[in-house]
Structure formats: structure tokens, C-alpha cells
Design a protein around this motif. Structure first.
Motif, PDB file in Angstrom:
ATOM      1  N   HIS A  67      12.569  -9.037  -7.299  1.00  0.00           N
ATOM      2  CA  HIS A  67      12.028  -7.759  -6.835  1.00  0.00           C
ATOM      3  C   HIS A  67      12.940  -7.177  -5.751  1.00  0.00           C
ATOM      4  CE1 HIS A  67       9.253  -4.811  -5.085  1.00  0.00           C
ATOM      5  NE2 HIS A  67       9.526  -5.365  -3.920  1.00  0.00           N
ATOM      6  N   LYS A  68      13.258  -7.982  -4.780  1.00  0.00           N
ATOM      7  CA  LYS A  68      14.089  -7.535  -3.658  1.00  0.00           C
ATOM      8  C   LYS A  68      15.487  -7.126  -4.137  1.00  0.00           C
ATOM      9  CE  LYS A  68      15.737  -9.044   0.874  1.00  0.00           C
ATOM     10  NZ  LYS A  68      15.737 -10.133   1.855  1.00  0.00           N
ATOM     11  N   LYS A  69      16.037  -7.899  -5.049  1.00  0.00           N
ATOM     12  CA  LYS A  69      17.374  -7.607  -5.582  1.00  0.00           C
ATOM     13  C   LYS A  69      17.392  -6.237  -6.277  1.00  0.00           C
ATOM     14  CE  LYS A  69      20.989  -9.709  -8.405  1.00  0.00           C
ATOM     15  NZ  LYS A  69      21.363 -10.837  -9.250  1.00  0.00           N
ATOM     16  N   LEU A  70      16.385  -5.969  -7.112  1.00  0.00           N
ATOM     17  CA  LEU A  70      16.330  -4.687  -7.816  1.00  0.00           C
ATOM     18  C   LEU A  70      15.918  -3.548  -6.880  1.00  0.00           C
ATOM     19  CD1 LEU A  70      16.794  -3.273 -10.495  1.00  0.00           C
ATOM     20  CD2 LEU A  70      14.400  -3.749 -11.078  1.00  0.00           C
ATOM     21  N   ALA A  71      15.073  -3.846  -5.915  1.00  0.00           N
ATOM     22  CA  ALA A  71      14.631  -2.817  -4.968  1.00  0.00           C
ATOM     23  C   ALA A  71      15.808  -2.230  -4.188  1.00  0.00           C
ATOM     24  CB  ALA A  71      13.590  -3.390  -4.012  1.00  0.00           C
ATOM     25  N   ARG A  72      16.847  -3.011  -3.986  1.00  0.00           N
ATOM     26  CA  ARG A  72      18.040  -2.523  -3.278  1.00  0.00           C
ATOM     27  C   ARG A  72      18.752  -1.431  -4.071  1.00  0.00           C
ATOM     28  NH1 ARG A  72      20.181  -6.697   0.763  1.00  0.00           N
ATOM     29  NH2 ARG A  72      18.427  -8.113   0.893  1.00  0.00           N
ATOM     30  N   PRO A 116      12.469   3.445 -15.160  1.00  0.00           N
ATOM     31  CA  PRO A 116      12.389   2.002 -15.430  1.00  0.00           C
ATOM     32  C   PRO A 116      12.675   1.150 -14.189  1.00  0.00           C
ATOM     33  CG  PRO A 116      14.362   2.928 -16.442  1.00  0.00           C
ATOM     34  CD  PRO A 116      13.538   4.083 -15.946  1.00  0.00           C
ATOM     35  N   PHE A 117      13.534   1.629 -13.311  1.00  0.00           N
ATOM     36  CA  PHE A 117      13.816   0.882 -12.081  1.00  0.00           C
ATOM     37  C   PHE A 117      12.553   0.716 -11.241  1.00  0.00           C
ATOM     38  CE2 PHE A 117      18.165   2.066 -13.089  1.00  0.00           C
ATOM     39  CZ  PHE A 117      18.897   0.962 -12.670  1.00  0.00           C
ATOM     40  N   VAL A 118      11.809   1.807 -11.051  1.00  0.00           N
ATOM     41  CA  VAL A 118      10.567   1.747 -10.259  1.00  0.00           C
ATOM     42  C   VAL A 118       9.567   0.806 -10.926  1.00  0.00           C
ATOM     43  CG1 VAL A 118       8.550   3.068  -9.492  1.00  0.00           C
ATOM     44  CG2 VAL A 118      10.853   4.009  -9.189  1.00  0.00           C
ATOM     45  N   LEU A 119       9.391   0.971 -12.224  1.00  0.00           N
ATOM     46  CA  LEU A 119       8.389   0.165 -12.924  1.00  0.00           C
ATOM     47  C   LEU A 119       8.749  -1.319 -12.948  1.00  0.00           C
ATOM     48  CD1 LEU A 119       7.577   2.616 -15.867  1.00  0.00           C
ATOM     49  CD2 LEU A 119       6.226   2.191 -13.794  1.00  0.00           C
ATOM     50  N   ILE A 120      10.002  -1.636 -13.207  1.00  0.00           N
ATOM     51  CA  ILE A 120      10.416  -3.048 -13.223  1.00  0.00           C
ATOM     52  C   ILE A 120      10.310  -3.655 -11.827  1.00  0.00           C
ATOM     53  CG2 ILE A 120      12.368  -4.629 -13.592  1.00  0.00           C
ATOM     54  CD1 ILE A 120      13.265  -2.655 -15.862  1.00  0.00           C
ATOM     55  N   THR A 121      10.732  -2.906 -10.812  1.00  0.00           N
ATOM     56  CA  THR A 121      10.636  -3.391  -9.433  1.00  0.00           C
ATOM     57  C   THR A 121       9.175  -3.665  -9.069  1.00  0.00           C
ATOM     58  OG1 THR A 121      12.605  -2.104  -8.854  1.00  0.00           O
ATOM     59  CG2 THR A 121      11.252  -2.888  -7.032  1.00  0.00           C
ATOM     60  N   TYR A 122       8.298  -2.753  -9.464  1.00  0.00           N
ATOM     61  CA  TYR A 122       6.868  -2.906  -9.188  1.00  0.00           C
ATOM     62  C   TYR A 122       6.289  -4.133  -9.903  1.00  0.00           C
ATOM     63  CZ  TYR A 122       1.877  -1.909  -8.995  1.00  0.00           C
ATOM     64  OH  TYR A 122       0.525  -2.009  -8.796  1.00  0.00           O
ATOM     65  N   LEU A 170       0.829  -1.203   0.000  1.00  0.00           N
ATOM     66  CA  LEU A 170       0.000   0.000   0.000  1.00  0.00           C
ATOM     67  C   LEU A 170       0.868   1.259   0.000  1.00  0.00           C
ATOM     68  CD1 LEU A 170      -2.761   1.398   0.217  1.00  0.00           C
ATOM     69  CD2 LEU A 170      -2.563   1.167   2.702  1.00  0.00           C
ATOM     70  N   LEU A 171       1.908   1.273   0.806  1.00  0.00           N
ATOM     71  CA  LEU A 171       2.799   2.428   0.867  1.00  0.00           C
ATOM     72  C   LEU A 171       3.514   2.645  -0.472  1.00  0.00           C
ATOM     73  CD1 LEU A 171       4.262   1.848   4.428  1.00  0.00           C
ATOM     74  CD2 LEU A 171       2.794   3.765   3.735  1.00  0.00           C
ATOM     75  N   MET A 172       3.938   1.566  -1.101  1.00  0.00           N
ATOM     76  CA  MET A 172       4.634   1.684  -2.380  1.00  0.00           C
ATOM     77  C   MET A 172       3.688   2.165  -3.483  1.00  0.00           C
ATOM     78  SD  MET A 172       7.672   1.260  -1.608  1.00  0.00           S
ATOM     79  CE  MET A 172       8.244   1.541  -3.260  1.00  0.00           C
ATOM     80  N   LYS A 173       2.474   1.656  -3.514  1.00  0.00           N
ATOM     81  CA  LYS A 173       1.505   2.129  -4.506  1.00  0.00           C
ATOM     82  C   LYS A 173       1.209   3.611  -4.294  1.00  0.00           C
ATOM     83  CE  LYS A 173      -0.800  -2.242  -5.506  1.00  0.00           C
ATOM     84  NZ  LYS A 173      -2.034  -3.038  -5.340  1.00  0.00           N
ATOM     85  N   THR A 174       1.130   4.020  -3.028  1.00  0.00           N
ATOM     86  CA  THR A 174       0.889   5.430  -2.720  1.00  0.00           C
ATOM     87  C   THR A 174       2.080   6.283  -3.149  1.00  0.00           C
ATOM     88  OG1 THR A 174      -0.485   4.745  -0.842  1.00  0.00           O
ATOM     89  CG2 THR A 174       0.209   7.043  -0.892  1.00  0.00           C
ATOM     90  N   ALA A 175       3.302   5.780  -2.941  1.00  0.00           N
ATOM     91  CA  ALA A 175       4.507   6.509  -3.370  1.00  0.00           C
ATOM     92  C   ALA A 175       4.524   6.671  -4.889  1.00  0.00           C
ATOM     93  CB  ALA A 175       5.767   5.786  -2.888  1.00  0.00           C
ATOM     94  N   ILE A 176       4.145   5.631  -5.607  1.00  0.00           N
ATOM     95  CA  ILE A 176       4.071   5.725  -7.074  1.00  0.00           C
ATOM     96  C   ILE A 176       3.017   6.763  -7.466  1.00  0.00           C
ATOM     97  CG2 ILE A 176       3.386   4.496  -9.187  1.00  0.00           C
ATOM     98  CD1 ILE A 176       4.729   1.979  -7.931  1.00  0.00           C
ATOM     99  N   GLY A 177       1.876   6.723  -6.814  1.00  0.00           N
ATOM    100  CA  GLY A 177       0.826   7.707  -7.080  1.00  0.00           C
ATOM    101  C   GLY A 177       1.291   9.128  -6.809  1.00  0.00           C
ATOM    102  N   CYS A 178       2.030   9.313  -5.719  1.00  0.00           N
ATOM    103  CA  CYS A 178       2.576  10.638  -5.401  1.00  0.00           C
ATOM    104  C   CYS A 178       3.561  11.097  -6.479  1.00  0.00           C
ATOM    105  CB  CYS A 178       3.275  10.624  -4.039  1.00  0.00           C
ATOM    106  SG  CYS A 178       2.146  10.642  -2.639  1.00  0.00           S
ATOM    107  N   SER A 179       4.364  10.175  -6.969  1.00  0.00           N
ATOM    108  CA  SER A 179       5.333  10.533  -8.008  1.00  0.00           C
ATOM    109  C   SER A 179       4.631  10.942  -9.298  1.00  0.00           C
ATOM    110  CB  SER A 179       6.298   9.378  -8.266  1.00  0.00           C
ATOM    111  OG  SER A 179       7.144   9.207  -7.150  1.00  0.00           O
TER     112      SER A 179
END
Length: 175
Positions: A145-150, A128-134, A74-83
Motif C-alpha cells: 500500500h505504502k509503495k503504491l501510495a508514493r 486504478p492507482f487509487v482503487l488498488i492503493t485503497y 477517514l481522510l482518505m475515504k472522504t477524499a474518495i467520496g469527494c472524487s
């Protein structure tokens, strides 16, 4: 449809968006909406959204480390929405207002331009980093996901935080 096929379809869209968004923003900077008054309320608003994004990103990492996957999601979806909201407001502001020149002098001027240029370049790079991680998360590929999220997390956090810093540095020069 297999995960590989689904992943490939997402990948195509991710790269299209990663190219189209910066080009569209650059093109829209050349467009002026006639008869619209300068929207001076937008820079502090989108700076606040950047600050909220940074807080959301930090909170999301804390939540996933605690094992709270749903809250993290939920927090990550909200962060994407904020961006996305930030980007829309940023474009609207620059379509209605002339750019503001930074008036600082000496070393602080170099600091400002270093932060501004790195912020702009990384804001393009992080798309692309955000979108691929998502996408990896929604496809359930949590190892990748975790590897790229780092990598994605510190880049995105830097962009959010430097957006706020750049705003505070230039805000005295807004007309």
C-alpha cells in the motif's frame, strides 16, 4: 477466503471500473437531458470539491506520518467520496450544458490546454492507482500500500489541484 483470492477478485473489479468509468463519462458527454436548465452552479461547486480533495490528501499524508492511521483512513475515504461526488456533478453538468470554449490568447492558452489535457489524462490514469492503493490498505497489505501510495498520491493531488486551476482559468468564459 484467502487474501490472494480476495485480492484477485478486487483486481478484476478495479480494472472493470477503470475501463468502464472513462467510457461511461465519454458516452454521457453525448447525452443531453431535455428540458433541464443549464446548471451553472455546478462548476464552482465541483471545483471546490477538487480543492477539498487536495486538502484532504495533504492532511491524510500528514496524519499517517504522525502515525494516526484511523484519521488517515477517514481522510482518505472522504477524499474518495469527494472524487466520486465530483465525477457525478461533472457528468450532470455536461449532460445539461454545452461545453465552454477557452477564450484566453497567447502563451496562457497553451498553459491552459497543457493543464487541461494533463488533468484529463491523469484523471483517467489515477483511477486504478487509487482503487488498488485503497484495496491494499483494506486488506492490510501496508507494505505494498505504502509503495503504491508514493505514486498514487502525487498523481491524485495533481489532478485535484489542476482541476481547480483549470476552473479558474475558464470561469470568465462561462455563459
Amino acid at each position: 477466503m484467502s487474501k490472494i483470492t480476495t485480492s484477485k477478485k478486487y483486481t478484476v473489479w478495479i480494472w472493470i471500473l477503470s475501463i468502464v468509468i472513462p467510457i461511461a463519462v465519454a458516452v454521457l458527454f453525448t447525452v443531453r437531458i431535455p428540458g433541464v436548465e443549464r446548471m451553472g452552479f455546478l462548476p464552482p461547486t465541483y471545483a471546490t470539491i477538487n480543492a477539498i480533495t487536495a486538502i484532504l490528501l495533504i492532511a491524510a499524508v500528514i496524519q499517517i506520518k504522525k502515525g494516526n492511521r484511523k484519521t488517515h483512513e477517514l481522510l482518505m475515504k472522504t477524499a474518495i467520496g469527494c472524487s466520486v461526488l465530483f465525477l457525478l456533478m461533472y457528468v450532470v453538468y455536461h449532460m445539461t450544458s454545452d461545453s465552454t470554449s477557452y477564450g484566453g490568447e497567447g502563451v496562457i492558452r497553451y498553459v491552459y490546454f497543457f493543464l487541461l489535457i494533463s488533468h484529463i489524462l491523469l484523471s483517467i490514469t489515477v483511477i486504478p492507482f487509487v482503487l488498488i492503493t485503497y484495496v491494499r490498505a483494506i486488506l492490510g497489505d501496508f507494505v505494498r500500500h505504502k509503495k503504491l501510495a508514493r505514486i498514487t498520491y502525487p498523481l491524485w493531488l495533481y489532478v485535484a489541484v489542476t482541476g481547480v486551476i483549470v476552473y479558474f482559468m475558464i470561469s470568465p468564459y462561462y455563459v
